[in-house]
Enzyme design. Structure first.
Site, PDB file in Angstrom:
ATOM      1  N   ASP A  38       0.850  -1.190   0.000  1.00  0.00           N
ATOM      2  CA  ASP A  38       0.000   0.000   0.000  1.00  0.00           C
ATOM      3  C   ASP A  38       0.887   1.241   0.000  1.00  0.00           C
ATOM      4  OD1 ASP A  38      -2.034   1.858   0.358  1.00  0.00           O
ATOM      5  OD2 ASP A  38      -2.126   1.544   2.525  1.00  0.00           O
ATOM      6  N   ASP A  42      -4.377   3.704   2.832  1.00  0.00           N
ATOM      7  CA  ASP A  42      -5.787   3.333   2.959  1.00  0.00           C
ATOM      8  C   ASP A  42      -5.979   1.871   3.341  1.00  0.00           C
ATOM      9  OD1 ASP A  42      -5.172   2.020   0.603  1.00  0.00           O
ATOM     10  OD2 ASP A  42      -6.799   2.916  -0.577  1.00  0.00           O
ATOM     11  N   ASP A  46      -1.738  -1.186  -3.872  1.00  0.00           N
ATOM     12  CA  ASP A  46      -2.046  -0.447  -5.092  1.00  0.00           C
ATOM     13  C   ASP A  46      -0.860  -0.478  -6.051  1.00  0.00           C
ATOM     14  OD1 ASP A  46      -0.251   1.528  -3.971  1.00  0.00           O
ATOM     15  OD2 ASP A  46      -1.939   2.285  -2.811  1.00  0.00           O
ATOM     16  N   ASP A 115      -4.343 -10.355 -15.560  1.00  0.00           N
ATOM     17  CA  ASP A 115      -5.425 -11.308 -15.340  1.00  0.00           C
ATOM     18  C   ASP A 115      -6.606 -10.880 -16.196  1.00  0.00           C
ATOM     19  OD1 ASP A 115      -6.673 -13.510 -14.034  1.00  0.00           O
ATOM     20  OD2 ASP A 115      -5.652 -12.967 -12.174  1.00  0.00           O
ATOM     21  N   ASP A 223      -8.791 -16.245 -16.578  1.00  0.00           N
ATOM     22  CA  ASP A 223      -9.541 -16.808 -15.470  1.00  0.00           C
ATOM     23  C   ASP A 223     -10.618 -17.761 -15.975  1.00  0.00           C
ATOM     24  OD1 ASP A 223     -10.085 -16.519 -12.493  1.00  0.00           O
ATOM     25  OD2 ASP A 223     -12.051 -15.990 -13.294  1.00  0.00           O
ATOM     26  N   GLU A 285      -6.450 -20.636 -16.750  1.00  0.00           N
ATOM     27  CA  GLU A 285      -6.908 -21.326 -15.559  1.00  0.00           C
ATOM     28  C   GLU A 285      -8.033 -22.257 -15.996  1.00  0.00           C
ATOM     29  OE1 GLU A 285      -8.709 -20.304 -11.146  1.00  0.00           O
ATOM     30  OE2 GLU A 285      -9.576 -19.397 -12.930  1.00  0.00           O
ATOM     31  N   HIS A 358      -3.608 -17.017  -5.439  1.00  0.00           N
ATOM     32  CA  HIS A 358      -4.577 -16.252  -4.649  1.00  0.00           C
ATOM     33  C   HIS A 358      -5.781 -17.087  -4.229  1.00  0.00           C
ATOM     34  CE1 HIS A 358      -6.026 -16.231  -8.740  1.00  0.00           C
ATOM     35  NE2 HIS A 358      -7.221 -15.883  -8.313  1.00  0.00           N
ATOM     36  N   ASP A 359      -5.970 -18.260  -4.835  1.00  0.00           N
ATOM     37  CA  ASP A 359      -7.089 -19.137  -4.515  1.00  0.00           C
ATOM     38  C   ASP A 359      -6.696 -20.338  -3.665  1.00  0.00           C
ATOM     39  OD1 ASP A 359      -9.086 -17.694  -5.814  1.00  0.00           O
ATOM     40  OD2 ASP A 359      -8.783 -18.721  -7.717  1.00  0.00           O
TER      41      ASP A 359
END
Length: 589
Positions: A38, A42, A46, A115, A223, A285, A358-359
């Site tokens: 970050d 926040d 990013d 992605d 994806d 994927e 990430h999954d």
């Protein structure tokens, strides 16, 4: 013999085989921007945060950065619900920020892959807003709209057009009162599936993808790309799926690897990639894909994808109840699965190699030991994976040996899949809260989504504010600053593995032969090319394991890389692997 975590150089005359695609010697690094760095306090990562860390990526040695979705999105599924394909969500920055990041990575010789989510959009995408506005809107057929099941009242339980369940729990059909029909969503109800049967949909997607390539993007990770072709019946209906568990039918039988998926991918290749193909990376994927399917997707002669992500090896610890129904991993199953993919794609096609993304939960907590043997198991798992034939993918924090979060309360979770699973399980009442939390702690996607641990300062150096999800409490010990300062660290071991792939043609393109397939604790295989053979050994246990291959290893082998200090242990010519030890030998003669 070589000392701690060392790497020997390949033979001096080693050269990459002529004509091999560039990605055979490449390593890809996945960034989940929300949790990477970050820059503005926040609490959400990013693009400017990623820009701050480009030298870290260059130091690691990776060749490609894959950015998880940064498009404009309501963030129902953390960006995999896209409302504008050609803009950046303000949460992550601006198109100018992305251009600066592209330039910085390209200056360091690192390609950038986006992605791309084209099976579905957000329900807030303008295309869907038009589609749901009326039954006769020109974009009505851009999504899957169907009437209620015959003889049933629309909107009542069981009236859905098929019995399909959503992969995020609940039914896969959402009733829309305004038009009196249902729309299909394989995932969240805010992620309506696009209708690829409509040529106008496909052309709009292709135009958007060309726009990104023209902007300097070097390829796409696509994806659930094998879900774009549904099994449409002659009358336009979709078939019911078998009920495997719970109240709903399996949607994948009628939506994964469908009858037109290869036709669509070939068309995409022609419309988007012709003329600039060799410089790009295209990975799909493809959950539920077999080796035979994977060969069709990745055979270069077919003009579809470069490689695909299989899910078989990360489903081996799942029981009959699905993802959160856990069972112990049997290493023999893992060897059979990965070995089958290695053999099946040896002569054509290519493997995408991964443990984490990430999954998926953190591999050191899943298939390793994230306690006393965290370093050894993290580096052994990396050794085994990276020495397979294929392109390795490193997920942010994997190179640090980051572990599962081990959350102990429902309030700690943010992932929509996890929250819906917990809510449905509590409603059904078949499991206690303790059992539900145990499943989440083991395999929730949030395990991979806790912030990258940069240093031992508050919030692990990820943000000056409150992070969107809690930082793993072990960050004072496991963090990039500490790992970079310690030569014998997971980070520096990954650097050596990446350098080995860059340098050694056997690692890049050698054939693959599985050894000891029935050994319950040792993973063993060889890679061979032009008379040179590498022997790869991994101990998937916390006990010593004797390895007897029927030949002496002590006098005719040199260590290429290993994760223990000092030489290997030999008894009568056989090596004894220490707990979670990973070793690679170059065999001579």
């Amino acid at each position: 013999m070589n000392s701690e975590s060392s790497t020997t150089e390949p033979p001096a005359d080693a050269e990459p085989p002529a004509g091999a695609p560039w990605w055979t010697s490449a390593v890809v690094y996945q960034i989940y921007p929300r949790s990477f760095q970050d820059s503005d306090g926040d609490g959400v990562g990013d693009l400017r945060g990623v820009l701050r860390r480009v030298d870290y990526l260059a130091e690691l040695g990776v060749d490609v950065v894959w950015l998880s979705p940064i498009y404009r999105s309501p963030q129902d599924d953390n960006g995999y619900d896209i409302s504008d394909y050609q803009d950046i969500d303000p949460l992550f920055g601006t198109l100018d920020d992305l251009d600066r990041l592209l330039a910085a990575l390209h200056e360091r010789g690192i390609k950038v892959v986006m992605d791309m989510v084209v099976n579905h959009t957000s329900d807030e995408h303008p295309w869907f807003a038009e589609s749901r506005s009326s039954r006769d809107n020109p974009r009505r057929d851009w999504y899957w709209w169907r009437p209620a099941r015959g003889g049933m009242d629309p909107g009542t339980p069981g009236a859905e057009p098929t019995n399909w369940g959503s992969l995020f729990s609940g039914p896969a059909w959402e009733y829309d009162e305004a038009t009196g029909e249902y729309y299909l969503h394989l995932f969240s109800r805010k992620q309506p599936d696009l209708n690829w049967e409509n040529p106008a949909v496909r052309q709009a997607i292709y135009a958007m993808m060309r726009w990104w390539l023209d902007r300097g993007i070097d390829g796409f990770r696509m994806d659930v790309i094998n879900a774009i072709s549904k099994d449409v019946q002659a009358d336009g209906s979709l078939p019911d799926g078998p009920v495997l568990s719970g109240p709903y039918g399996d949607p994948t039988r009628g939506s994964f690897n469908g009858p037109r998926v290869h036709e669509f991918l070939k068309e995409m290749h022609h419309e988007v990639f012709d003329g600039r193909r060799d410089a790009l990376l295209l990975v799909g994927e493809t959950p539920g894909t077999t080796v035979e399917d994977g060969l069709l997707y990745s055979d270069p002669r077919r003009g579809e994808l470069d490689m695909v992500f299989t899910f078989e090896h990360v489903s081996l610890d799942q029981g009959p109840g699905g993802k959160f129904d856990l069972k112990p991993l049997d290493l023999r199953d893992l060897k059979a699965t990965l070995g089958r993919w290695q053999a099946g794609l040896l002569d054509a096609g290519w493997n995408a190699l991964y443990w984490d993304n990430h999954d998926q939960p953190r591999i050191v907590s899943r298939y390793g030991d994230d306690g006393a043997f965290r370093f050894e198991s993290a580096t052994m798992l990396a050794t085994v994976l990276h020495l397979h034939r294929g392109t390795p993918y490193v997920y942010q924090g994997e190179e640090l040996g980051m572990t599962n979060a081990h959350f102990t309360s429902f309030d700690s979770y943010r992932d929509i899949e996890s929250l819906r699973y917990a809510a449905q399980s509590r409603e059904l009442g078949h499991l206690t809260d303790e059992q539900i939390l145990a499943g989440l702690a083991a395999v929730s996607r949030d395990n991979a989504r806790t912030p990258v641990q940069w240093d031992d300062s508050p919030s692990a150096g990820f943000t000056a504010g409150k992070p969107w999800i809690a930082v793993n409490t072990n960050y004072p010990v496991i963090n990039a600053e500490a790992e970079r300062a310690a030569p014998a660290s997971v980070f520096h071991y990954y650097r050596r593995l990446i350098a080995l792939r860059h340098a050694d043609p056997v690692v890049q393109l050698g054939d693959f032969t599985m050894l000891l397939p029935e050994h319950p604790h040792v993973y063993a295989f060889t890679r061979s090319l032009d008379g040179t053979r590498l022997l790869v050994l991994g101990n998937f246990s916390g006990d010593d394991q004797k390895v007897d291959l029927g030949r002496r290893l002590d006098g005719a082998s040199e260590v290429v890389i290993g994760n223990y200090p000092g030489p290997p242990e030999f008894v009568a010519g056989n090596v004894t692997l220490r707990p979670w030890e990973g070793l690679v030998f170059r065999e001579v003669g």
